[in-house]
Design a protein around this motif. Structure first.
Motif, short mmCIF file in Angstrom:
data_model
loop_
_atom_site.label_atom_id
_atom_site.label_comp_id
_atom_site.label_asym_id
_atom_site.label_seq_id
_atom_site.Cartn_x
_atom_site.Cartn_y
_atom_site.Cartn_z
N GLU A 89 31.86 33.20 -32.49
CA GLU A 89 31.49 32.19 -33.92
C GLU A 89 31.62 33.31 -35.46
OE1 GLU A 89 27.45 30.48 -36.55
OE2 GLU A 89 27.22 31.85 -35.07
N GLN A 90 30.67 34.52 -34.66
CA GLN A 90 30.40 36.07 -35.60
C GLN A 90 31.49 36.27 -36.47
OE1 GLN A 90 29.32 39.68 -34.18
NE2 GLN A 90 29.05 40.30 -36.28
N ILE A 91 32.90 36.80 -35.28
CA ILE A 91 34.28 36.55 -35.82
C ILE A 91 34.91 36.32 -36.36
CG2 ILE A 91 36.56 37.04 -34.84
CD1 ILE A 91 35.24 38.38 -31.59
N LEU A 92 35.03 34.19 -36.47
CA LEU A 92 35.75 33.16 -37.49
C LEU A 92 35.12 32.93 -38.81
CD1 LEU A 92 36.30 30.71 -35.12
CD2 LEU A 92 38.01 32.78 -35.54
N THR A 93 33.11 33.53 -38.45
CA THR A 93 33.06 33.25 -40.15
C THR A 93 32.58 34.22 -40.54
OG1 THR A 93 30.91 32.91 -38.64
CG2 THR A 93 32.16 31.00 -38.83
N GLY A 94 32.62 35.23 -40.05
CA GLY A 94 31.80 36.96 -40.45
C GLY A 94 31.21 36.85 -40.89
N GLY A 95 29.68 36.40 -40.27
CA GLY A 95 28.81 36.31 -39.47
C GLY A 95 27.86 36.97 -39.61
N VAL A 96 27.68 37.82 -41.54
CA VAL A 96 26.33 38.52 -42.00
C VAL A 96 25.64 37.83 -42.65
CG1 VAL A 96 26.55 39.70 -44.12
CG2 VAL A 96 28.68 40.19 -43.22
N LEU A 97 24.98 37.43 -42.25
CA LEU A 97 23.56 36.49 -42.23
C LEU A 97 23.35 36.17 -43.81
CD1 LEU A 97 20.56 37.21 -40.27
CD2 LEU A 97 22.16 35.58 -39.87
N ASN A 98 23.78 34.95 -44.38
CA ASN A 98 23.96 34.41 -45.94
C ASN A 98 24.97 34.09 -46.41
OD1 ASN A 98 21.11 33.68 -45.28
ND2 ASN A 98 19.82 34.74 -46.06
N LYS A 99 25.87 35.41 -45.85
CA LYS A 99 27.19 35.53 -46.38
C LYS A 99 28.18 34.92 -45.37
CE LYS A 99 26.66 38.65 -49.90
NZ LYS A 99 26.75 40.35 -50.58
N GLN A 100 28.06 33.98 -44.75
CA GLN A 100 29.54 33.37 -43.93
C GLN A 100 30.24 32.35 -44.73
OE1 GLN A 100 27.51 31.32 -40.34
NE2 GLN A 100 26.85 32.50 -39.78
N LYS A 101 31.37 32.91 -43.94
CA LYS A 101 32.31 32.82 -44.37
C LYS A 101 32.00 30.13 -44.70
CE LYS A 101 35.47 35.25 -42.99
NZ LYS A 101 36.69 35.79 -41.84
N SER A 102 32.29 29.71 -46.21
CA SER A 102 32.59 28.37 -46.08
C SER A 102 34.07 28.07 -45.38
CB SER A 102 32.87 27.94 -47.50
OG SER A 102 33.60 28.19 -48.08
#
Length: 126
Positions: A89-102
Motif C-alpha cells: 500500500e505504501q509503495i502505491l499510495t505514497g505512504g506518508v500519513l495524511n499525504k497519501q495520493k488520491s
C-alpha cells in the motif's frame, strides 16, 4: 564488450512469452550486469516474478531505487504475494500519513496501468 540492449531485451521478452523462464532469467541477468538501467532492472525483476520467484524480484527491486511506475507496481505486486500488504500500500499510495495520493494522482502516475494499480490496491484493502 558492449551489449546491444534492444536485441537482448527482445530476446528476453520472446523467452518470457514462450515460458522459457530459465533462458529469460539468464539473458536478463547478463543484460543487467552490463546495463544498470531501470528498464533492465524491471526486466530482470519481471523474469524472477514470472518464473515463480517473487521474493527474488522483491529483494532486487527493494535493493534499488524504484522510481518508474512499472517498478513500483511490480514491487507492490511482490509485496502482496509475500503478505507484505502495508508495504505494498505504501509503495502505491505514497505512504506518508495524511499525504497519501488520491485516486486521481494514482491515475496520473500510473497512466494506462492505473486500473491494474487500483485493482491491486483493492486487493490489499480487502
Amino acid at each position: 564488450m558492449t551489449v546491444l540492449q534492444e536485441p537482448v531485451q527482445a530476446a528476453v521478452w520472446h523467452a518470457l512469452n514462450h515460458y522459457a523462464y530459465r533462458d529469460a532469467v539468464f539473458l536478463a541477468e547478463r543484460l543487467y550486469a552490463e546495463v544498470h538501467s531501470e528498464e533492465a532492472l524491471f526486466l530482470l525483476a519481471t523474469c524472477y516474478y514470472r518464473s515463480g520467484k517473487p521474493y527474488k524480484a522483491y529483494h532486487l527491486l527493494k535493493g534499488h531505487s524504484c522510481t518508474t511506475p512499472q517498478c513500483k507496481y511490480l514491487l507492490a505486486k511482490c509485496c502482496v504475494e509475500l503478505s507484505k500488504l502495508a508495504e505494498g500500500e505504501q509503495i502505491l499510495t505514497g505512504g506518508v500519513l495524511n499525504k497519501q495520493k488520491s485516486q486521481d494522482d494514482i491515475v496520473t502516475e500510473f497512466g494506462d496501468s492505473a486500473c491494474f494499480t487500483l485493482a491491486l490496491l483493492g486487493q490489499i484493502y480487502w
